[in-house]
Design an enzyme around this catalytic site. Structure first.
Site, PDB file in Angstrom:
ATOM      1  N   LYS A  78      40.821  70.892  45.880  1.00  0.00           N
ATOM      2  CA  LYS A  78      42.286  70.746  45.922  1.00  0.00           C
ATOM      3  C   LYS A  78      42.587  69.309  46.295  1.00  0.00           C
ATOM      4  O   LYS A  78      42.179  68.837  47.362  1.00  0.00           O
ATOM      5  CB  LYS A  78      42.874  71.715  46.953  1.00  0.00           C
ATOM      6  CG  LYS A  78      44.376  71.873  46.827  1.00  0.00           C
ATOM      7  CD  LYS A  78      44.789  72.600  45.556  1.00  0.00           C
ATOM      8  CE  LYS A  78      45.083  74.062  45.804  1.00  0.00           C
ATOM      9  NZ  LYS A  78      45.292  74.794  44.530  1.00  0.00           N
ATOM     10  N   THR A 134      40.215  76.824  45.052  1.00  0.00           N
ATOM     11  CA  THR A 134      40.845  75.598  45.565  1.00  0.00           C
ATOM     12  C   THR A 134      41.986  75.979  46.510  1.00  0.00           C
ATOM     13  O   THR A 134      42.293  75.250  47.448  1.00  0.00           O
ATOM     14  CB  THR A 134      41.345  74.688  44.429  1.00  0.00           C
ATOM     15  OG1 THR A 134      42.434  75.301  43.756  1.00  0.00           O
ATOM     16  CG2 THR A 134      40.241  74.348  43.446  1.00  0.00           C
ATOM     17  N   ASP A 135      42.598  77.135  46.266  1.00  0.00           N
ATOM     18  CA  ASP A 135      43.662  77.589  47.174  1.00  0.00           C
ATOM     19  C   ASP A 135      43.110  77.855  48.570  1.00  0.00           C
ATOM     20  O   ASP A 135      43.747  77.540  49.577  1.00  0.00           O
ATOM     21  CB  ASP A 135      44.316  78.856  46.594  1.00  0.00           C
ATOM     22  CG  ASP A 135      45.606  79.194  47.313  1.00  0.00           C
ATOM     23  OD1 ASP A 135      46.554  78.384  47.229  1.00  0.00           O
ATOM     24  OD2 ASP A 135      45.654  80.237  48.003  1.00  0.00           O
ATOM     25  N   PHE A 159      43.341  25.668  44.890  1.00  0.00           N
ATOM     26  CA  PHE A 159      42.548  26.160  43.750  1.00  0.00           C
ATOM     27  C   PHE A 159      42.425  25.042  42.726  1.00  0.00           C
ATOM     28  O   PHE A 159      43.411  24.617  42.132  1.00  0.00           O
ATOM     29  CB  PHE A 159      43.201  27.404  43.114  1.00  0.00           C
ATOM     30  CG  PHE A 159      42.294  28.066  42.091  1.00  0.00           C
ATOM     31  CD1 PHE A 159      41.084  28.644  42.479  1.00  0.00           C
ATOM     32  CD2 PHE A 159      42.641  28.103  40.751  1.00  0.00           C
ATOM     33  CE1 PHE A 159      40.236  29.236  41.545  1.00  0.00           C
ATOM     34  CE2 PHE A 159      41.805  28.695  39.806  1.00  0.00           C
ATOM     35  CZ  PHE A 159      40.605  29.263  40.214  1.00  0.00           C
ATOM     36  N   GLN A 186      38.266  34.394  45.866  1.00  0.00           N
ATOM     37  CA  GLN A 186      36.889  34.891  45.916  1.00  0.00           C
ATOM     38  C   GLN A 186      36.222  34.477  47.234  1.00  0.00           C
ATOM     39  O   GLN A 186      35.527  35.266  47.879  1.00  0.00           O
ATOM     40  CB  GLN A 186      36.077  34.336  44.734  1.00  0.00           C
ATOM     41  CG  GLN A 186      36.405  34.935  43.380  1.00  0.00           C
ATOM     42  CD  GLN A 186      37.515  34.217  42.615  1.00  0.00           C
ATOM     43  OE1 GLN A 186      38.418  33.632  43.206  1.00  0.00           O
ATOM     44  NE2 GLN A 186      37.457  34.287  41.297  1.00  0.00           N
ATOM     45  N   ASN A 199      45.461  39.040  43.210  1.00  0.00           N
ATOM     46  CA  ASN A 199      46.061  37.745  43.543  1.00  0.00           C
ATOM     47  C   ASN A 199      47.550  37.826  43.219  1.00  0.00           C
ATOM     48  O   ASN A 199      47.949  37.805  42.054  1.00  0.00           O
ATOM     49  CB  ASN A 199      45.371  36.647  42.731  1.00  0.00           C
ATOM     50  CG  ASN A 199      45.717  35.256  43.221  1.00  0.00           C
ATOM     51  OD1 ASN A 199      46.585  35.086  44.078  1.00  0.00           O
ATOM     52  ND2 ASN A 199      45.044  34.255  42.679  1.00  0.00           N
ATOM     53  N   HIS A 228      50.473  36.329  42.590  1.00  0.00           N
ATOM     54  CA  HIS A 228      50.831  34.940  42.284  1.00  0.00           C
ATOM     55  C   HIS A 228      52.246  34.592  42.722  1.00  0.00           C
ATOM     56  O   HIS A 228      53.185  35.368  42.498  1.00  0.00           O
ATOM     57  CB  HIS A 228      50.707  34.687  40.777  1.00  0.00           C
ATOM     58  CG  HIS A 228      49.346  34.974  40.227  1.00  0.00           C
ATOM     59  ND1 HIS A 228      48.220  34.297  40.633  1.00  0.00           N
ATOM     60  CD2 HIS A 228      48.922  35.880  39.305  1.00  0.00           C
ATOM     61  CE1 HIS A 228      47.165  34.761  39.963  1.00  0.00           C
ATOM     62  NE2 HIS A 228      47.568  35.728  39.164  1.00  0.00           N
TER      63      HIS A 228
HETATM   64  O1  LIG Z   1      41.741  32.140  43.838  1.00  0.00           O
HETATM   65  C1  LIG Z   1      41.804  32.166  42.589  1.00  0.00           C
HETATM   66  N1  LIG Z   1      40.735  32.591  41.877  1.00  0.00           N
HETATM   67  C2  LIG Z   1      40.728  32.658  40.521  1.00  0.00           C
HETATM   68  O2  LIG Z   1      39.716  33.060  39.884  1.00  0.00           O
HETATM   69  C3  LIG Z   1      41.901  32.227  39.857  1.00  0.00           C
HETATM   70  N2  LIG Z   1      42.261  32.171  38.542  1.00  0.00           N
HETATM   71  C4  LIG Z   1      43.530  31.710  38.500  1.00  0.00           C
HETATM   72  O3  LIG Z   1      44.213  31.537  37.449  1.00  0.00           O
HETATM   73  N3  LIG Z   1      44.005  31.469  39.775  1.00  0.00           N
HETATM   74  C5  LIG Z   1      43.005  31.796  40.620  1.00  0.00           C
HETATM   75  N4  LIG Z   1      42.938  31.770  41.980  1.00  0.00           N
END
Ligand SMILES: O=c1[nH]c(=O)c2[nH]c(=O)[nH]c2[nH]1
Length: 292
Positions: free
Chosen positions: A12, A57-58, A154, A214, A240, A242
């Site tokens: 469940k 499941t009940d 970045f 990453q 991410n 953005h």
């Molecule tokens: O920290 C980031 N990793 C990525 O792999 C990536 N790719 C992206 O367009 N922006 C970012 N920023």
């Protein structure tokens, strides 16, 4: 050629359970979503419809609510272990169980005895797997939303004919963390472990100067493993979120990293696992869970 039954489980999903415990006039609530799945000698029901070995499941749902009354729910890991072990030990045909629990947070309103406000969407999670006498616990957090307004860069990525992204030495870094960590054993102070892991992940997100999401992901997992010996492996999934600098030049205005457009999609999805190279075997800890 023969057609055969492959791996299967049944249960469940998403039982919504709320408990109120009373200490005089002071109430404490727990708000859980509990899913149970059982595995075992279940070929008959699939092949012939003979349900002699199928704990309904009940019934699984009712057990969740009855167990919540029979003893305090306690930490989600303990409740999941109790439920899973019960199903496996009480039904001869059932050899394995998987119990997933999400805990939804409520905060007391201004120290009030019995009124609460939902703090955020963040959930504490656990996934307990029982296989005969063995148990694995993978706990975590979902929808933990964090943002830093500087301390993130970045650059240095390949530029191919399709690259338009501008390099940056100062950007907003925001994500919604889904983290799962695999415990070495089951003799753990679950509440303390959760609180400290959450706190070390947040501190690392805040303190680590980021050259990529990453790198931040790895640092968060590494910090958990460096401080929490009860954890063998951490898996993280971090979208991410953005924040794009808005071009204000048509209005004769400069945008000195102050005005952003928060896009909700598409988003980069950064995922990975960090583990000790001598970590004990994961057994069935992750089986049927998303990879990250
Ligand atoms: O920290 C980031 N990793 C990525 O792999 C990536 N790719 C992206 O367009 N922006 C970012 N920023």
């Amino acid at each position: 050629m023969a057609i055969v039954l492959g791996p299967n489980q049944y249960g469940k999903a998403e039982n919504r359970l709320v408990t109120v415990s009373r200490n005089g006039s002071v109430h404490t609530i727990k708000d859980l979503t509990v899913s149970t799945s059982l595995r075992g000698d279940l070929a008959d029901t699939h092949l012939t419809g003979d349900n002699a070995k199928v704990l309904a499941t009940d019934t699984q749902k009712n057990t969740v609510y009855a167990f919540a009354k029979e003893a305090p729910v306690g930490e989600i890991e303990d409740f999941a272990l109790r439920l899973g072990r019960h199903f496996v030990s009480s039904q001869e045909a059932i050899t394995g169980a998987r119990v997933l629990i999400d805990e939804h947070g409520w905060e007391r309103i201004d120290g009030h005895d019995h009124s609460f406000v939902r703090g955020s969407d963040e959930k504490r999670t656990t996934a307990v797997t029982i296989d005969g006498e063995q148990a694995w616990v993978v706990s975590g957090v979902r929808d933990l939303v964090v943002l830093k307004s500087t301390g993130s860069e970045f650059h240095g990525y390949p530029k191919d004919p399709y690259t338009t992204l501008k390099e940056t030495n100062d950007r907003i870094l925001a994500t919604s963390v889904t983290a799962r960590w695999r415990y070495v054993g089951t003799d753990v102070d679950w509440a303390k472990s959760f609180t400290e892991i959450r706190s070390i992940m947040l501190k690392t997100f805040a303190d680590k100067h980021s050259l990529s999401l990453q790198q931040t992901l790895y640092a968060m997992g590494e910090a958990v493993l460096n401080t929490r010996p009860e954890v063998a492996e951490v898996r993280l999934s971090m979208p991410n979120k953005h924040h794009f600098l808005v071009d204000l030049s048509p209005f004769g205005l400069e945008n000195d990293n102050e005005v952003f457009y928060a896009a909700d999609r598409p988003y980069g999805l950064i995922e990975g696992s960090v583990l000790r190279d001598d970590a004990p075997d994961a057994g069935q800890a992750w089986s049927t869970l998303p990879t990250f």
